[in-house]
Design a protein around this motif. Structure first.
Motif, short mmCIF file in Angstrom:
data_model
loop_
_atom_site.label_atom_id
_atom_site.label_comp_id
_atom_site.label_asym_id
_atom_site.label_seq_id
_atom_site.Cartn_x
_atom_site.Cartn_y
_atom_site.Cartn_z
N ALA A 286 -5.46 7.67 50.85
CA ALA A 286 -6.35 7.60 49.69
C ALA A 286 -6.94 8.96 49.37
O ALA A 286 -7.05 9.34 48.19
CB ALA A 286 -7.45 6.58 49.96
N TYR B 280 -4.28 11.11 47.76
CA TYR B 280 -4.03 10.62 46.39
C TYR B 280 -5.15 11.04 45.45
O TYR B 280 -4.89 11.50 44.33
CB TYR B 280 -3.91 9.10 46.41
CG TYR B 280 -3.84 8.49 45.03
CD1 TYR B 280 -2.65 8.47 44.32
CD2 TYR B 280 -4.98 7.94 44.44
CE1 TYR B 280 -2.60 7.93 43.05
CE2 TYR B 280 -4.93 7.39 43.17
CZ TYR B 280 -3.73 7.39 42.48
OH TYR B 280 -3.68 6.86 41.21
N ASP B 281 -6.39 10.90 45.89
CA ASP B 281 -7.53 11.27 45.04
C ASP B 281 -7.47 12.74 44.64
O ASP B 281 -7.89 13.11 43.55
CB ASP B 281 -8.84 10.98 45.76
CG ASP B 281 -9.08 9.48 45.95
OD1 ASP B 281 -8.31 8.69 45.35
OD2 ASP B 281 -10.01 9.12 46.67
N ARG C 277 -8.80 2.43 42.19
CA ARG C 277 -7.58 3.21 42.03
C ARG C 277 -6.49 2.42 41.32
O ARG C 277 -5.61 3.02 40.72
CB ARG C 277 -7.06 3.66 43.40
CG ARG C 277 -8.01 4.57 44.15
CD ARG C 277 -7.41 5.03 45.48
NE ARG C 277 -8.33 5.93 46.17
CZ ARG C 277 -9.25 5.56 47.04
NH1 ARG C 277 -9.39 4.27 47.33
NH2 ARG C 277 -10.03 6.45 47.62
N SER C 278 -6.53 1.10 41.42
CA SER C 278 -5.41 0.29 40.96
C SER C 278 -5.86 -0.75 39.95
O SER C 278 -7.06 -0.98 39.75
CB SER C 278 -4.73 -0.41 42.15
OG SER C 278 -4.30 0.53 43.11
N ARG D 86 -1.25 2.07 39.61
CA ARG D 86 -2.43 2.89 39.83
C ARG D 86 -2.80 3.58 38.52
O ARG D 86 -1.92 4.00 37.76
CB ARG D 86 -2.18 3.92 40.92
CG ARG D 86 -1.98 3.28 42.29
CD ARG D 86 -2.22 4.24 43.42
NE ARG D 86 -2.23 3.55 44.71
CZ ARG D 86 -2.62 4.10 45.83
NH1 ARG D 86 -3.03 5.37 45.85
NH2 ARG D 86 -2.61 3.43 46.96
N PRO E 7 -11.23 7.90 41.44
CA PRO E 7 -10.70 8.82 42.44
C PRO E 7 -11.12 10.26 42.16
O PRO E 7 -11.08 10.72 41.02
CB PRO E 7 -9.18 8.65 42.31
CG PRO E 7 -8.99 7.30 41.73
CD PRO E 7 -10.17 7.08 40.82
#
Length: 569
Positions: free
Chosen positions: A38, A41-42, A169-170, A227, A276
């Motif tokens: 995570a 990804y952020d 996020r999703s 996402r 994010p």
């Protein structure tokens, strides 16, 4: 004379590559890296976020609106007036992110007015919420009241998906009770536009419908996960106050031809989340969440996470790649393909995210590669340390390691009261051997004596060392004087037997040579230091060399130097 390059050890490296691939699969499927996944990804998704579309307008039920229109909830007549204002301004579509699941008991006429306003507009989308009836109880769908549902152009679920850390996020483009029959609220809004409705169902045509097993009619079922690349900041869309729209304080051109999302932004009145890459103090309202989702759909920027199988397979391939590349000429040193693969893993993840709108987490592969690199560095440091304490020619311990071991074993012997024996030896007439037969013959003799001594150091703490030149030492903890003399005798026997082996065998390639041995045994109660112990053994060696081949092995039982010599047969 040229020496052939050693054949690559492809079998151990191939097996290690299989192990690395298996470990990467295990890490991926176990979910151990969810938190670092995570975080990565952020960081990476910030560069893949599209700009906020100016055609998306958020109408906020904010503090200003509450101050002018009174405390919440408002009369449905007020919402009816807002819908009419937006219809007259020719808004492309209107999504209400407001719960309308209960009738107004004291103002049924207000409900009727709102239902008629929704029907006149023909472009209003209303939300469906899912909530448990009680804690850990069955879930129910909170639908708009029948009058509103019948008048709305469409319904859509307004679930805000939050991860365990409170970050959104999703989104699931389809969800519902028992089956995923409701589109997301923003998707339902976009589908009102005939030109985009067909493509809005599957943004980018990258989504894969999950084969869902029949679910309980009381279970909230989700499907089509993507996402959302949130704009930065998430509230970057055009915002107008509810009361300003209602009182016509803004120009109609700001609303004409645009998608409008109506939601609550006043503090403490609705669900909030964090996007994010945003600080913990930054919050995002449900209306901003839907605005970002709509923006993603308009720009076909949905990010599809790789399926678990693809994620595990790609991570396994990358984890095994350095070991496979190390079999190629020029890449034999594992660190180089490892560094290249780690950099390539990050590049692949970034390229897939920014240009393919696909999320591949590099963390499992990087974790396994980093573990492999750590093990390689550890082995390198151990090898370097060993080489620093080893003799390059024979592979035995060098003088530095011997001095340290002698000091340590002498301390242990004093504490335990056990004897400590030291054998010091050298090759007789070694200089003459080098001068007459060459340095290669001298090296062969040194290696032959090293093999014999190594075969006699059979216990873990026994130490064989080359002290320099042709001088060797054999340190024997917990060994009596008699046992040390016996070992010296067996060394003489080994030398004699080696001399009888046929020339040309691996053990018979050294020239004939003789060796002398000096022995000293440190006994309990002796306060001699390491230098004294070595000097006594060295003195015994000197006397053995002086005595020549007729000297026999003997001990007095006292801590005095005793010498022995042997001539190779």
């Amino acid at each position: 004379m040229s020496t052939a390059a050693p054949a690559p050890k492809w079998k151990p490296r191939l097996l290690t590559a299989v192990g690395a691939a298996a470990l990467a699969i295990l890490v991926t499927l176990s979910g151990l890296t969810l938190a670092p996944d995570a975080a990565v990804y952020d960081t990476l998704v910030l560069g893949a976020a599209p700009d906020a579309d100016p055609r998306v307008v958020v109408v906020d039920i904010d503090q200003k609106s509450l101050a002018e229109l009174g405390r919440w909830p408002w009369s449905r007549r007020t919402h009816a007036q807002l819908v009419d204002r937006l219809r007259l301004a020719d808004a492309k579509g209107i999504a209400f992110n407001i719960l309308l699941s209960e009738p107004a008991l004291f103002d049924p006429e207000g409900d009727a007015l709102l239902a008629r306003a929704i029907s006149r507009s023909g472009r209003v989308v209303l939300p469906v919420f899912a909530e448990p009836v009680q804690l850990n109880g069955a879930t129910v769908e909170l639908m708009p009241i029948p009058e509103f549902a019948a008048s709305a152009a469409s319904l859509g679920h307004a679930e805000m998906v939050l991860d365990e850390d409170g970050v959104a996020r999703s989104v699931y483009l389809r969800a519902g009770l028992g089956s995923p029959h409701w589109p997301a609220l923003a998707l339902a809004l976009l589908q009102l536009e005939p030109s985009t409705g067909a493509n809005a169902e599957l943004p980018g045509r990258r989504l894969v419908t999950t084969d869902l097993a029949p679910a309980s009619p009381y279970e909230w079922v989700r499907d089509h996960e993507v996402r959302v690349p949130f704009a930065s900041p998430p509230n970057a869309f055009r915002h107008v106050s509810y009361t300003d729209v209602l009182n016509q304080r803004i120009p109609a051109s700001l609303l004409r031809g645009n998608w409008v999302i109506v939601g609550v932004s006043a503090t403490g009145m609705g669900p909030i989340a964090r996007a994010p890459g945003q600080p913990a103090t930054a919050s995002m309202s449900g209306a901003d969440y839907q605005a970002n989702l709509l923006n993603m759909l308009i720009k076909d920027a949905a990010i599809t996470p790789l399926g678990e199988g693809w994620q595990a397979g790609l991570s396994a391939a990358l984890a095994a790649l350095p070991l496979l590349l190390s079999l190629l000429p020029g890449l034999r040193r594992v660190w180089l393909p490892t560094v290249l693969t780690m950099a390539g893993t990050v590049v692949i993840s970034v390229l897939l995210l920014r240009y393919g709108h696909v999320w591949f987490s590099p963390v499992p592969a990087l974790l396994v590669l980093a573990l492999g690199a750590s093990l390689w560095i550890y082995r390198l440091l151990r090898r370097t340390h060993k080489q620093a304490q080893s003799d390059a020619l024979t592979g035995l311990a060098n003088r530095t390691r011997f001095d340290h071991a002698l000091d340590q074993e002498l301390r242990v012997a004093r504490r335990s009261g056990q004897p400590l024996s030291l054998l010091v030896m050298d090759i007789d007439h070694f200089k003459q051997l080098n001068d007459t037969q060459g340095h290669a013959a001298g090296d062969a003799a040194l290696k032959a004596l090293a093999r014999i001594l190594r075969s006699r150091a059979r216990r873990p703490r026994d130490l064989v060392a080359r002290l320099g030149g042709d001088e060797f030492a054999l340190l024997l903890p917990e060994t009596s004087a008699q046992a040390a003399a016996t070992i010296a005798t067996t060394i003489h026997v080994d030398l004699a037997n080696q001399g009888r082996k046929p020339h040309g065998t691996s053990a018979g390639t050294s020239p004939p040579f003789t060796a002398s041995i000096g022995i000293h045994t440190h006994m309990s109660g002796d306060d001699a230091g390491p230098e004294d112990v070595f000097d006594r053994a060295d003195a015994a060696l000197y006397r053995a060399k002086q005595a020549g081949r007729n000297r026999s092995v003997s001990h007095t039982g006292e801590p005095e130097p005793v010498g022995t010599s042997a001539t190779r047969v």
